[in-house]
Design a protein around this motif. Structure first.
Motif, mmCIF file in Angstrom:
data_model
loop_
_atom_site.group_PDB
_atom_site.id
_atom_site.type_symbol
_atom_site.label_atom_id
_atom_site.label_comp_id
_atom_site.label_asym_id
_atom_site.label_seq_id
_atom_site.Cartn_x
_atom_site.Cartn_y
_atom_site.Cartn_z
ATOM 1 N N LEU A 53 -92.306 32.869 148.197
ATOM 2 C CA LEU A 53 -92.282 34.275 147.811
ATOM 3 C C LEU A 53 -91.251 35.055 148.617
ATOM 4 C CD1 LEU A 53 -96.087 35.107 147.388
ATOM 5 C CD2 LEU A 53 -94.384 34.930 145.583
ATOM 6 N N LEU A 54 -91.198 34.774 149.928
ATOM 7 C CA LEU A 54 -90.241 35.477 150.780
ATOM 8 C C LEU A 54 -88.798 35.134 150.402
ATOM 9 C CD1 LEU A 54 -92.022 35.132 154.249
ATOM 10 C CD2 LEU A 54 -91.684 37.230 152.935
ATOM 11 N N PHE A 55 -88.552 33.864 150.105
ATOM 12 C CA PHE A 55 -87.201 33.464 149.713
ATOM 13 C C PHE A 55 -86.816 34.065 148.362
ATOM 14 C CE2 PHE A 55 -87.943 29.537 152.484
ATOM 15 C CZ PHE A 55 -87.261 30.105 153.562
ATOM 16 N N ASN A 56 -87.782 34.134 147.429
ATOM 17 C CA ASN A 56 -87.513 34.779 146.144
ATOM 18 C C ASN A 56 -87.198 36.264 146.336
ATOM 19 O OD1 ASN A 56 -87.958 32.382 144.796
ATOM 20 N ND2 ASN A 56 -90.044 32.875 144.220
ATOM 21 N N ALA A 57 -87.948 36.888 147.260
ATOM 22 C CA ALA A 57 -87.679 38.298 147.566
ATOM 23 C C ALA A 57 -86.281 38.466 148.154
ATOM 24 C CB ALA A 57 -88.734 38.828 148.535
ATOM 25 N N ALA A 58 -85.870 37.513 148.978
ATOM 26 C CA ALA A 58 -84.526 37.569 149.560
ATOM 27 C C ALA A 58 -83.463 37.483 148.469
ATOM 28 C CB ALA A 58 -84.345 36.425 150.564
ATOM 29 N N ASP A 59 -83.707 36.641 147.447
ATOM 30 C CA ASP A 59 -82.784 36.560 146.308
ATOM 31 C C ASP A 59 -82.610 37.928 145.662
ATOM 32 O OD1 ASP A 59 -82.577 33.882 146.748
ATOM 33 O OD2 ASP A 59 -83.720 33.262 144.988
ATOM 34 N N VAL A 60 -83.742 38.594 145.421
ATOM 35 C CA VAL A 60 -83.716 39.892 144.747
ATOM 36 C C VAL A 60 -82.993 40.930 145.599
ATOM 37 C CG1 VAL A 60 -85.162 41.770 143.869
ATOM 38 C CG2 VAL A 60 -85.809 39.403 143.427
ATOM 39 N N VAL A 61 -83.273 40.906 146.914
ATOM 40 C CA VAL A 61 -82.640 41.876 147.820
ATOM 41 C C VAL A 61 -81.128 41.679 147.848
ATOM 42 C CG1 VAL A 61 -82.400 42.573 150.226
ATOM 43 C CG2 VAL A 61 -84.672 42.214 149.263
ATOM 44 N N VAL A 62 -80.687 40.428 147.961
ATOM 45 C CA VAL A 62 -79.246 40.149 148.038
ATOM 46 C C VAL A 62 -78.539 40.577 146.756
ATOM 47 C CG1 VAL A 62 -77.499 38.327 148.155
ATOM 48 C CG2 VAL A 62 -79.439 38.292 149.720
ATOM 49 N N VAL A 63 -79.056 40.178 145.606
ATOM 50 C CA VAL A 63 -78.388 40.494 144.345
ATOM 51 C C VAL A 63 -78.473 41.992 144.049
ATOM 52 C CG1 VAL A 63 -80.321 40.180 142.728
ATOM 53 C CG2 VAL A 63 -78.009 39.630 142.005
ATOM 54 N N GLY A 64 -79.604 42.628 144.427
ATOM 55 C CA GLY A 64 -79.753 44.054 144.167
ATOM 56 C C GLY A 64 -78.840 44.912 145.025
ATOM 57 N N ARG A 65 -78.689 44.549 146.277
ATOM 58 C CA ARG A 65 -77.879 45.346 147.190
ATOM 59 C C ARG A 65 -76.394 45.042 147.083
ATOM 60 N NH1 ARG A 65 -80.409 48.058 151.414
ATOM 61 N NH2 ARG A 65 -82.666 47.818 151.491
ATOM 62 N N CYS A 66 -76.054 43.814 146.696
ATOM 63 C CA CYS A 66 -74.653 43.396 146.759
ATOM 64 C C CYS A 66 -73.989 43.200 145.409
ATOM 65 C CB CYS A 66 -74.525 42.099 147.566
ATOM 66 S SG CYS A 66 -75.242 42.198 149.215
ATOM 67 N N ALA A 67 -74.770 43.130 144.325
ATOM 68 C CA ALA A 67 -74.174 42.878 143.012
ATOM 69 C C ALA A 67 -74.496 43.959 141.985
ATOM 70 C CB ALA A 67 -74.621 41.515 142.492
ATOM 71 N N GLY A 68 -75.299 44.941 142.351
ATOM 72 C CA GLY A 68 -75.555 46.051 141.449
ATOM 73 C C GLY A 68 -76.841 45.937 140.660
ATOM 74 N N LYS A 69 -77.241 47.055 140.049
ATOM 75 C CA LYS A 69 -78.532 47.100 139.361
ATOM 76 C C LYS A 69 -78.541 46.249 138.092
ATOM 77 C CE LYS A 69 -77.438 51.392 136.864
ATOM 78 N NZ LYS A 69 -77.866 52.794 136.631
ATOM 79 N N GLU A 70 -77.366 46.089 137.432
ATOM 80 C CA GLU A 70 -77.321 45.254 136.228
ATOM 81 C C GLU A 70 -77.625 43.799 136.575
ATOM 82 O OE1 GLU A 70 -74.914 47.338 137.051
ATOM 83 O OE2 GLU A 70 -75.062 48.901 135.518
ATOM 84 N N ALA A 71 -77.043 43.316 137.678
ATOM 85 C CA ALA A 71 -77.305 41.946 138.115
ATOM 86 C C ALA A 71 -78.764 41.777 138.512
ATOM 87 C CB ALA A 71 -76.394 41.589 139.283
ATOM 88 N N LEU A 72 -79.316 42.792 139.186
ATOM 89 C CA LEU A 72 -80.723 42.748 139.580
ATOM 90 C C LEU A 72 -81.625 42.679 138.352
ATOM 91 C CD1 LEU A 72 -82.991 42.963 141.681
ATOM 92 C CD2 LEU A 72 -82.723 45.448 141.594
ATOM 93 N N ALA A 73 -81.326 43.511 137.355
ATOM 94 C CA ALA A 73 -82.124 43.509 136.123
ATOM 95 C C ALA A 73 -81.995 42.184 135.388
ATOM 96 C CB ALA A 73 -81.683 44.659 135.216
ATOM 97 N N ALA A 74 -80.793 41.599 135.416
ATOM 98 C CA ALA A 74 -80.566 40.326 134.727
ATOM 99 C C ALA A 74 -81.412 39.218 135.345
ATOM 100 C CB ALA A 74 -79.086 39.958 134.795
ATOM 101 N N VAL A 75 -81.437 39.158 136.685
ATOM 102 C CA VAL A 75 -82.233 38.134 137.372
ATOM 103 C C VAL A 75 -83.722 38.391 137.161
ATOM 104 C CG1 VAL A 75 -82.833 37.145 139.615
ATOM 105 C CG2 VAL A 75 -80.446 37.654 139.077
#
Length: 489
Positions: A53-75
Protein backbone atom coordinates in the motif's frame (compact mmCIF):
# COMPACT_ATOMS: atom_id res chain seq x y z
CA UNK A 1 38.20 -30.16 25.56
CA UNK A 2 35.40 -27.83 26.49
CA UNK A 3 36.85 -25.03 24.34
CA UNK A 4 37.26 -27.42 21.43
CA UNK A 5 33.63 -28.51 21.79
CA UNK A 6 32.42 -24.92 21.70
CA UNK A 7 34.55 -24.20 18.66
CA UNK A 8 33.22 -27.22 16.86
CA UNK A 9 29.65 -26.20 17.72
CA UNK A 10 30.24 -22.68 16.42
CA UNK A 11 31.67 -24.09 13.19
CA UNK A 12 28.66 -26.38 12.78
CA UNK A 13 26.27 -23.44 13.18
CA UNK A 14 28.24 -21.29 10.74
CA UNK A 15 28.49 -23.99 8.09
CA UNK A 16 24.92 -25.24 8.23
CA UNK A 17 23.59 -26.78 5.04
CA UNK A 18 21.03 -24.75 3.03
CA UNK A 19 18.23 -27.12 4.02
CA UNK A 20 19.03 -26.53 7.69
CA UNK A 21 19.09 -22.76 7.26
CA UNK A 22 15.75 -22.91 5.42
CA UNK A 23 14.07 -24.42 8.47
CA UNK A 24 14.39 -21.04 10.16
CA UNK A 25 11.89 -19.62 7.68
CA UNK A 26 9.33 -22.42 7.95
CA UNK A 27 6.67 -22.96 10.61
CA UNK A 28 5.56 -26.37 11.85
CA UNK A 29 1.79 -25.89 11.78
CA UNK A 30 0.77 -29.38 12.86
CA UNK A 31 2.69 -29.61 16.16
CA UNK A 32 3.09 -27.44 19.24
CA UNK A 33 1.33 -24.30 20.49
CA UNK A 34 -0.58 -22.33 17.86
CA UNK A 35 -1.00 -18.80 19.22
CA UNK A 36 2.59 -17.66 18.70
CA UNK A 37 2.99 -19.48 15.39
CA UNK A 38 -0.12 -17.83 13.97
CA UNK A 39 1.27 -14.41 14.84
CA UNK A 40 4.69 -15.36 13.46
CA UNK A 41 2.99 -16.34 10.19
CA UNK A 42 0.53 -13.43 10.01
CA UNK A 43 2.76 -10.47 10.90
CA UNK A 44 5.02 -10.74 7.80
CA UNK A 45 1.87 -11.07 5.67
CA UNK A 46 0.49 -7.94 7.30
CA UNK A 47 3.73 -6.04 6.76
CA UNK A 48 3.88 -7.20 3.13
CA UNK A 49 0.42 -5.80 2.45
CA UNK A 50 1.15 -2.56 4.27
CA UNK A 51 4.38 -2.16 2.31
CA UNK A 52 2.48 -2.73 -0.92
CA UNK A 53 0.00 0.00 0.00
CA UNK A 54 2.80 2.41 0.88
CA UNK A 55 4.64 1.71 -2.37
CA UNK A 56 1.42 2.19 -4.36
CA UNK A 57 0.91 5.49 -2.55
CA UNK A 58 4.45 6.48 -3.50
CA UNK A 59 3.59 5.79 -7.16
CA UNK A 60 0.60 8.12 -6.93
CA UNK A 61 2.60 10.84 -5.15
CA UNK A 62 5.44 10.76 -7.70
CA UNK A 63 3.20 10.83 -10.78
CA UNK A 64 0.85 13.41 -9.23
CA UNK A 65 3.55 15.84 -8.18
CA UNK A 66 5.92 15.38 -11.11
CA UNK A 67 3.77 14.52 -14.14
CA UNK A 68 0.59 16.52 -13.62
CA UNK A 69 -3.05 15.88 -12.79
CA UNK A 70 -3.80 14.23 -16.17
CA UNK A 71 -1.14 11.59 -15.54
CA UNK A 72 -2.43 11.10 -12.00
CA UNK A 73 -5.99 10.64 -13.26
CA UNK A 74 -4.78 8.23 -15.95
CA UNK A 75 -3.02 5.99 -13.41
CA UNK A 76 -5.84 6.22 -10.88
CA UNK A 77 -8.57 5.41 -13.39
CA UNK A 78 -7.05 2.01 -14.27
CA UNK A 79 -7.13 0.45 -10.80
CA UNK A 80 -10.62 -1.06 -10.97
CA UNK A 81 -9.97 -2.46 -14.45
CA UNK A 82 -6.70 -4.08 -13.40
CA UNK A 83 -8.35 -5.65 -10.34
CA UNK A 84 -11.25 -6.91 -12.43
CA UNK A 85 -8.96 -8.73 -14.87
CA UNK A 86 -6.36 -9.94 -12.38
CA UNK A 87 -8.60 -11.15 -9.51
CA UNK A 88 -9.63 -14.35 -11.29
CA UNK A 89 -6.05 -15.52 -11.75
CA UNK A 90 -4.93 -14.38 -8.30
CA UNK A 91 -7.69 -16.67 -7.01
CA UNK A 92 -5.82 -19.58 -8.61
CA UNK A 93 -2.87 -18.80 -6.31
CA UNK A 94 -5.25 -19.33 -3.36
CA UNK A 95 -5.97 -22.79 -4.75
CA UNK A 96 -2.23 -23.41 -5.03
CA UNK A 97 -1.70 -22.48 -1.39
CA UNK A 98 -4.44 -24.85 -0.22
CA UNK A 99 -3.31 -27.80 -2.38
CA UNK A 100 0.39 -27.54 -1.46
CA UNK A 101 -0.35 -27.00 2.24
CA UNK A 102 -2.75 -29.97 2.31
CA UNK A 103 -0.16 -32.29 0.74
CA UNK A 104 2.60 -31.03 3.05
CA UNK A 105 0.41 -31.70 6.08
CA UNK A 106 -0.38 -35.21 4.86
CA UNK A 107 3.27 -36.01 4.11
CA UNK A 108 2.73 -36.48 0.37
CA UNK A 109 6.04 -35.11 -0.87
CA UNK A 110 5.66 -36.49 -4.41
CA UNK A 111 2.29 -34.76 -4.69
CA UNK A 112 3.84 -31.51 -3.42
CA UNK A 113 6.44 -31.62 -6.21
CA UNK A 114 3.81 -32.16 -8.88
CA UNK A 115 1.68 -29.35 -7.45
CA UNK A 116 4.62 -26.92 -7.40
CA UNK A 117 5.55 -27.54 -11.04
CA UNK A 118 1.93 -27.40 -12.21
CA UNK A 119 1.29 -24.18 -10.26
CA UNK A 120 4.32 -22.42 -11.73
CA UNK A 121 3.22 -23.52 -15.21
CA UNK A 122 -0.28 -22.13 -14.55
CA UNK A 123 1.20 -18.84 -13.35
CA UNK A 124 3.18 -18.35 -16.56
CA UNK A 125 0.29 -19.34 -18.83
CA UNK A 126 -2.20 -17.10 -17.01
CA UNK A 127 0.34 -14.24 -17.03
CA UNK A 128 0.80 -14.51 -20.80
CA UNK A 129 -2.97 -14.70 -21.32
CA UNK A 130 -3.50 -11.57 -19.21
CA UNK A 131 -0.72 -9.77 -21.09
CA UNK A 132 -2.33 -10.51 -24.45
CA UNK A 133 -5.79 -9.47 -23.22
CA UNK A 134 -4.53 -6.30 -21.55
CA UNK A 135 -2.39 -5.12 -24.44
CA UNK A 136 -5.03 -5.92 -27.07
CA UNK A 137 -8.12 -4.59 -25.28
CA UNK A 138 -6.68 -1.75 -23.19
CA UNK A 139 -8.28 1.15 -25.04
CA UNK A 140 -11.60 -0.63 -25.62
CA UNK A 141 -11.86 -1.50 -21.92
CA UNK A 142 -11.30 2.14 -21.02
CA UNK A 143 -14.02 3.19 -23.47
CA UNK A 144 -16.45 0.67 -21.93
CA UNK A 145 -15.76 2.09 -18.48
CA UNK A 146 -16.36 5.68 -19.66
CA UNK A 147 -12.79 6.85 -19.18
CA UNK A 148 -12.47 10.63 -19.53
CA UNK A 149 -11.45 11.71 -23.06
CA UNK A 150 -8.58 13.86 -21.79
CA UNK A 151 -6.86 10.95 -20.01
CA UNK A 152 -7.81 7.91 -22.09
CA UNK A 153 -4.66 8.00 -24.22
CA UNK A 154 -2.35 8.16 -21.19
CA UNK A 155 -4.40 5.48 -19.39
CA UNK A 156 -4.14 3.16 -22.41
CA UNK A 157 -0.34 3.58 -22.48
CA UNK A 158 -0.15 2.77 -18.77
CA UNK A 159 -2.38 -0.29 -19.09
CA UNK A 160 -0.50 -1.75 -22.06
CA UNK A 161 2.90 -1.45 -20.38
CA UNK A 162 1.53 -2.66 -17.03
CA UNK A 163 -0.03 -5.77 -18.56
CA UNK A 164 3.22 -6.64 -20.34
CA UNK A 165 4.49 -7.46 -16.85
CA UNK A 166 1.69 -9.88 -16.00
CA UNK A 167 3.80 -13.07 -16.43
CA UNK A 168 6.23 -11.95 -13.69
CA UNK A 169 3.35 -10.60 -11.58
CA UNK A 170 1.61 -13.99 -11.64
CA UNK A 171 4.89 -15.83 -11.07
CA UNK A 172 5.50 -13.88 -7.85
CA UNK A 173 1.92 -14.41 -6.60
CA UNK A 174 2.00 -18.16 -7.19
CA UNK A 175 5.56 -18.53 -5.88
CA UNK A 176 4.74 -16.62 -2.71
CA UNK A 177 1.63 -18.81 -2.23
CA UNK A 178 3.84 -21.93 -2.47
CA UNK A 179 6.27 -20.58 0.14
CA UNK A 180 3.40 -19.62 2.46
CA UNK A 181 2.07 -23.17 2.24
CA UNK A 182 5.06 -24.37 4.27
CA UNK A 183 4.85 -21.48 6.72
CA UNK A 184 7.41 -19.19 5.07
CA UNK A 185 6.00 -15.66 5.03
CA UNK A 186 9.26 -13.85 5.81
CA UNK A 187 11.11 -14.34 2.54
CA UNK A 188 8.17 -13.09 0.40
CA UNK A 189 8.21 -10.02 2.68
CA UNK A 190 11.93 -9.48 2.08
CA UNK A 191 11.49 -9.92 -1.67
CA UNK A 192 8.58 -7.48 -1.72
CA UNK A 193 10.59 -4.91 0.24
CA UNK A 194 13.47 -5.16 -2.25
CA UNK A 195 11.06 -4.85 -5.18
CA UNK A 196 9.26 -1.91 -3.54
CA UNK A 197 12.45 0.07 -3.00
CA UNK A 198 13.42 -0.69 -6.62
CA UNK A 199 10.01 0.55 -7.76
CA UNK A 200 10.29 3.87 -5.90
CA UNK A 201 13.85 4.46 -7.13
CA UNK A 202 12.89 3.74 -10.74
CA UNK A 203 9.80 5.94 -10.47
CA UNK A 204 11.98 8.87 -9.51
CA UNK A 205 14.46 8.07 -12.30
CA UNK A 206 11.95 7.51 -15.10
CA UNK A 207 9.44 10.24 -14.17
CA UNK A 208 11.68 13.04 -12.88
CA UNK A 209 14.95 12.49 -14.76
CA UNK A 210 13.71 10.95 -18.03
CA UNK A 211 10.29 12.71 -18.03
CA UNK A 212 8.50 9.47 -19.02
CA UNK A 213 5.22 10.29 -17.22
CA UNK A 214 2.79 7.32 -16.94
CA UNK A 215 5.01 5.12 -19.11
CA UNK A 216 7.80 5.54 -16.56
CA UNK A 217 5.53 4.57 -13.66
CA UNK A 218 4.30 1.46 -15.50
CA UNK A 219 7.83 0.47 -16.55
CA UNK A 220 9.12 0.88 -12.99
CA UNK A 221 6.27 -1.32 -11.76
CA UNK A 222 6.95 -4.25 -14.09
CA UNK A 223 10.73 -4.11 -13.51
CA UNK A 224 10.20 -4.24 -9.73
CA UNK A 225 7.72 -7.11 -10.19
CA UNK A 226 10.32 -8.95 -12.25
CA UNK A 227 12.82 -8.52 -9.40
CA UNK A 228 10.43 -10.06 -6.85
CA UNK A 229 9.49 -12.88 -9.27
CA UNK A 230 13.13 -13.79 -9.93
CA UNK A 231 13.87 -13.82 -6.20
CA UNK A 232 10.95 -16.20 -5.53
CA UNK A 233 11.92 -18.36 -8.51
CA UNK A 234 15.51 -18.62 -7.30
CA UNK A 235 14.29 -19.49 -3.80
CA UNK A 236 12.21 -22.41 -5.12
CA UNK A 237 14.97 -23.63 -7.43
CA UNK A 238 17.48 -23.70 -4.54
CA UNK A 239 15.06 -25.49 -2.21
CA UNK A 240 16.30 -28.97 -1.32
CA UNK A 241 12.99 -30.20 0.05
CA UNK A 242 9.60 -31.03 -1.50
CA UNK A 243 9.19 -27.47 -2.87
CA UNK A 244 12.21 -27.82 -5.15
CA UNK A 245 11.51 -26.41 -8.62
CA UNK A 246 13.15 -27.81 -11.76
CA UNK A 247 12.22 -25.70 -14.79
CA UNK A 248 12.67 -28.74 -17.05
CA UNK A 249 9.79 -30.46 -15.23
CA UNK A 250 7.22 -27.70 -15.74
CA UNK A 251 4.02 -29.24 -17.01
CA UNK A 252 0.26 -29.19 -16.49
CA UNK A 253 -0.94 -32.34 -14.72
CA UNK A 254 -4.66 -32.64 -15.27
CA UNK A 255 -5.48 -33.92 -11.78
CA UNK A 256 -3.41 -31.21 -10.06
CA UNK A 257 -4.94 -28.50 -12.23
CA UNK A 258 -8.40 -29.76 -11.23
CA UNK A 259 -7.49 -29.64 -7.53
CA UNK A 260 -6.12 -26.10 -7.81
CA UNK A 261 -9.12 -24.86 -9.78
CA UNK A 262 -11.53 -26.50 -7.34
CA UNK A 263 -10.51 -23.89 -4.77
CA UNK A 264 -9.00 -21.20 -6.96
CA UNK A 265 -11.75 -20.72 -9.55
CA UNK A 266 -14.52 -19.88 -7.03
CA UNK A 267 -12.07 -17.64 -5.14
CA UNK A 268 -11.29 -15.79 -8.37
CA UNK A 269 -14.94 -15.36 -9.33
CA UNK A 270 -15.68 -14.08 -5.84
CA UNK A 271 -12.98 -11.43 -6.26
CA UNK A 272 -14.47 -10.37 -9.60
CA UNK A 273 -17.98 -10.04 -8.16
CA UNK A 274 -16.69 -8.01 -5.21
CA UNK A 275 -14.95 -5.69 -7.68
CA UNK A 276 -18.21 -5.26 -9.59
CA UNK A 277 -20.19 -4.52 -6.41
CA UNK A 278 -17.63 -1.90 -5.42
CA UNK A 279 -18.02 -0.31 -8.86
CA UNK A 280 -21.78 -0.02 -8.14
CA UNK A 281 -21.05 1.60 -4.76
CA UNK A 282 -18.64 4.02 -6.42
CA UNK A 283 -21.27 4.88 -9.02
CA UNK A 284 -23.71 5.64 -6.19
CA UNK A 285 -21.15 7.94 -4.58
CA UNK A 286 -20.65 9.67 -7.92
CA UNK A 287 -24.42 10.18 -8.18
CA UNK A 288 -24.26 12.90 -5.52
CA UNK A 289 -22.32 15.06 -7.99
CA UNK A 290 -20.33 16.55 -5.13
CA UNK A 291 -16.57 16.75 -5.49
CA UNK A 292 -16.20 16.90 -1.71
CA UNK A 293 -18.19 13.69 -1.17
CA UNK A 294 -16.32 11.85 -3.92
CA UNK A 295 -12.91 13.07 -2.75
CA UNK A 296 -13.76 12.36 0.90
CA UNK A 297 -14.85 8.81 0.06
CA UNK A 298 -11.65 8.29 -1.91
CA UNK A 299 -9.48 9.49 0.98
CA UNK A 300 -11.39 7.33 3.45
CA UNK A 301 -11.12 4.29 1.17
CA UNK A 302 -7.34 4.66 1.09
CA UNK A 303 -7.19 4.88 4.89
CA UNK A 304 -9.51 1.87 5.27
CA UNK A 305 -7.12 -0.17 3.15
CA UNK A 306 -4.52 -0.20 5.92
CA UNK A 307 -7.05 -1.60 8.41
CA UNK A 308 -8.35 -4.16 5.92
CA UNK A 309 -4.98 -5.70 5.04
CA UNK A 310 -4.18 -6.03 8.75
CA UNK A 311 -7.27 -8.19 9.24
CA UNK A 312 -6.91 -9.98 5.92
CA UNK A 313 -3.53 -11.37 7.01
CA UNK A 314 -5.43 -13.61 9.44
CA UNK A 315 -7.69 -14.86 6.61
CA UNK A 316 -4.60 -16.01 4.72
CA UNK A 317 -3.14 -17.44 7.92
CA UNK A 318 -6.24 -19.49 8.74
CA UNK A 319 -6.42 -20.68 5.13
CA UNK A 320 -2.92 -22.18 5.36
CA UNK A 321 -3.12 -23.51 8.93
CA UNK A 322 -6.48 -25.14 8.21
CA UNK A 323 -5.17 -26.73 5.01
CA UNK A 324 -2.08 -28.23 6.64
CA UNK A 325 -3.81 -29.47 9.79
CA UNK A 326 -6.77 -30.92 7.93
CA UNK A 327 -4.34 -32.66 5.58
CA UNK A 328 -2.56 -34.07 8.63
CA UNK A 329 -5.83 -35.21 10.23
CA UNK A 330 -5.43 -32.72 13.11
CA UNK A 331 -8.99 -31.41 13.22
CA UNK A 332 -8.81 -30.09 16.77
CA UNK A 333 -6.01 -27.82 15.60
CA UNK A 334 -8.26 -26.65 12.75
CA UNK A 335 -10.81 -25.45 15.33
CA UNK A 336 -8.10 -23.89 17.48
CA UNK A 337 -6.58 -22.08 14.47
CA UNK A 338 -9.97 -20.66 13.50
CA UNK A 339 -10.66 -19.43 17.04
CA UNK A 340 -7.26 -17.74 17.34
CA UNK A 341 -7.39 -16.15 13.88
CA UNK A 342 -10.87 -14.80 14.61
CA UNK A 343 -9.66 -13.36 17.90
CA UNK A 344 -6.68 -11.66 16.28
CA UNK A 345 -8.74 -10.37 13.32
CA UNK A 346 -11.47 -8.94 15.58
CA UNK A 347 -8.89 -7.32 17.88
CA UNK A 348 -6.96 -5.74 15.01
CA UNK A 349 -10.18 -4.56 13.35
CA UNK A 350 -11.57 -3.00 16.53
CA UNK A 351 -8.33 -1.36 17.60
CA UNK A 352 -7.10 -0.09 14.23
CA UNK A 353 -10.58 0.73 12.94
CA UNK A 354 -11.46 2.90 15.92
CA UNK A 355 -8.03 4.53 15.92
CA UNK A 356 -8.63 5.68 12.36
CA UNK A 357 -11.90 7.26 13.47
CA UNK A 358 -10.21 8.88 16.47
CA UNK A 359 -7.45 10.36 14.29
CA UNK A 360 -9.65 10.71 11.21
CA UNK A 361 -9.09 14.45 10.80
CA UNK A 362 -5.31 14.14 10.86
CA UNK A 363 -5.31 11.14 8.49
CA UNK A 364 -7.72 12.69 6.00
CA UNK A 365 -5.66 15.90 6.03
CA UNK A 366 -2.79 13.97 4.46
CA UNK A 367 -4.91 13.40 1.37
CA UNK A 368 -6.73 16.75 1.32
CA UNK A 369 -4.78 19.37 3.32
CA UNK A 370 -6.92 22.36 4.19
CA UNK A 371 -10.06 20.98 2.50
CA UNK A 372 -12.37 20.89 5.51
CA UNK A 373 -15.46 19.78 3.57
CA UNK A 374 -13.55 16.87 2.03
CA UNK A 375 -12.12 15.93 5.43
CA UNK A 376 -15.62 16.01 6.99
CA UNK A 377 -16.92 13.62 4.32
CA UNK A 378 -13.94 11.30 4.84
CA UNK A 379 -14.58 11.20 8.59
CA UNK A 380 -18.27 10.45 7.97
CA UNK A 381 -17.39 7.37 5.93
CA UNK A 382 -14.72 6.26 8.42
CA UNK A 383 -17.30 6.30 11.22
CA UNK A 384 -19.65 3.97 9.37
CA UNK A 385 -17.04 1.65 7.85
CA UNK A 386 -14.12 1.46 10.28
CA UNK A 387 -15.91 1.35 13.62
CA UNK A 388 -17.38 -2.05 12.72
CA UNK A 389 -14.68 -3.16 10.30
CA UNK A 390 -14.02 -6.16 12.54
CA UNK A 391 -17.18 -7.74 11.04
CA UNK A 392 -15.38 -7.86 7.69
CA UNK A 393 -12.51 -9.66 9.43
CA UNK A 394 -14.90 -12.26 10.86
CA UNK A 395 -16.39 -12.81 7.40
CA UNK A 396 -13.01 -13.25 5.70
CA UNK A 397 -11.54 -15.61 8.31
CA UNK A 398 -14.58 -17.87 7.99
CA UNK A 399 -13.95 -17.96 4.22
CA UNK A 400 -10.35 -19.00 4.95
CA UNK A 401 -11.53 -21.88 7.14
CA UNK A 402 -14.03 -23.13 4.55
CA UNK A 403 -11.49 -22.98 1.72
CA UNK A 404 -8.90 -24.69 3.87
CA UNK A 405 -11.32 -27.59 4.25
CA UNK A 406 -11.57 -27.74 0.45
CA UNK A 407 -14.94 -25.99 0.14
CA UNK A 408 -14.59 -22.93 -2.07
CA UNK A 409 -17.88 -22.86 -3.97
CA UNK A 410 -20.02 -22.36 -0.85
CA UNK A 411 -18.14 -19.28 0.44
CA UNK A 412 -18.19 -17.88 -3.10
CA UNK A 413 -21.99 -18.21 -3.33
CA UNK A 414 -22.53 -16.93 0.21
CA UNK A 415 -20.25 -13.93 -0.37
CA UNK A 416 -21.87 -13.13 -3.71
CA UNK A 417 -25.39 -13.32 -2.32
CA UNK A 418 -24.63 -12.06 1.18
CA UNK A 419 -22.09 -9.26 0.75
CA UNK A 420 -22.51 -8.26 -2.90
CA UNK A 421 -26.22 -9.02 -3.20
CA UNK A 422 -27.07 -7.19 0.02
CA UNK A 423 -25.23 -4.08 -1.18
CA UNK A 424 -26.95 -4.10 -4.55
CA UNK A 425 -30.39 -4.55 -2.95
CA UNK A 426 -29.56 -1.83 -0.42
CA UNK A 427 -28.63 0.60 -3.19
CA UNK A 428 -31.80 -0.22 -5.12
CA UNK A 429 -34.17 0.06 -2.12
CA UNK A 430 -33.03 1.72 1.13
CA UNK A 431 -30.57 4.10 -0.52
CA UNK A 432 -33.13 5.14 -3.11
CA UNK A 433 -35.57 6.17 -0.35
CA UNK A 434 -32.98 7.70 2.01
CA UNK A 435 -30.54 9.22 -0.48
CA UNK A 436 -27.58 10.19 1.70
CA UNK A 437 -23.91 9.17 2.01
CA UNK A 438 -24.44 7.86 5.54
CA UNK A 439 -27.17 5.45 4.41
CA UNK A 440 -24.97 4.26 1.54
CA UNK A 441 -22.01 3.60 3.84
CA UNK A 442 -24.24 1.70 6.26
CA UNK A 443 -24.58 -1.01 3.60
CA UNK A 444 -21.03 -2.16 4.38
CA UNK A 445 -21.42 -3.28 8.05
CA UNK A 446 -24.92 -4.66 7.32
CA UNK A 447 -23.61 -6.84 4.47
CA UNK A 448 -20.60 -8.00 6.52
CA UNK A 449 -22.77 -9.03 9.47
CA UNK A 450 -25.25 -10.99 7.33
CA UNK A 451 -22.52 -12.74 5.35
CA UNK A 452 -20.41 -13.60 8.41
CA UNK A 453 -23.42 -15.17 10.12
CA UNK A 454 -24.27 -17.34 7.09
CA UNK A 455 -20.62 -18.40 6.76
CA UNK A 456 -20.60 -19.53 10.40
CA UNK A 457 -23.76 -21.60 9.87
CA UNK A 458 -22.31 -23.30 6.79
CA UNK A 459 -18.99 -23.92 8.54
CA UNK A 460 -20.72 -25.74 11.42
CA UNK A 461 -22.61 -27.88 8.90
CA UNK A 462 -19.54 -28.69 6.77
CA UNK A 463 -17.34 -29.20 9.83
CA UNK A 464 -19.36 -32.19 11.01
CA UNK A 465 -19.06 -33.97 7.66
CA UNK A 466 -15.43 -33.04 7.06
CA UNK A 467 -14.23 -34.03 10.53
CA UNK A 468 -15.73 -37.51 10.17
CA UNK A 469 -12.78 -38.21 7.86
CA UNK A 470 -10.22 -36.52 10.13
CA UNK A 471 -7.59 -38.71 11.72
CA UNK A 472 -8.15 -41.52 9.21
CA UNK A 473 -5.74 -40.14 6.64
CA UNK A 474 -4.68 -36.79 5.21
CA UNK A 475 -7.49 -35.93 2.84
CA UNK A 476 -7.01 -34.79 -0.72
CA UNK A 477 -9.28 -32.09 -2.08
CA UNK A 478 -11.15 -34.76 -4.02
CA UNK A 479 -11.57 -36.81 -0.80
CA UNK A 480 -9.74 -39.81 -2.22
CA UNK A 481 -7.34 -41.53 0.19
CA UNK A 482 -3.68 -41.50 -0.86
CA UNK A 483 -1.91 -44.78 -1.36
CA UNK A 484 0.85 -43.94 1.11
CA UNK A 485 -0.41 -41.25 3.41
CA UNK A 486 1.16 -40.64 6.78
CA UNK A 487 -1.26 -41.20 9.68
CA UNK A 488 -1.13 -38.63 12.48
CA UNK A 489 -2.77 -39.26 15.82
Amino acid sequence: MQKLGLTQRAAQLFHRQPAERKKGYNIDMVHGPLAGKILLFALPLMLSSLLQLLFNAADVVVVGRCAGKEALAAVGSTGSLINLLVNLFVGFSVGTNVVVARDLGAGREDEVGRSVHTAVAISLISGVLLAVLGVTLARQLLIWTSSAPDVIDLAAIYLRIYFCGMPVNMLYNFGAAILRAQGDTRRPLYFLAIAGVTNVALNLLFVIVFQMSVAGVALATIISQAVSALLVLGCLMRDEGPLHLDLRKLRLEKRVVRRILQVGLPAGFQGIVFSLSNVVIQSSINSFGSTAIIAGASASSNIEGFVYVSMNAFYQTDLTFTSQNYGAGECRRVDRSLLLCQTYAIASGLILGNLTVLFGHQLASIYAPGEEEVIAQAILRLKYVCRLYCLCGVMDVMVGALRGLGHSVIPMIVSMVGACGTRLIWVATVFRVYHSPAVLYLSYPVSWAITALVHIVFFLYIRKRAYAKCGVHGMRLDDKPPEKAAVRR
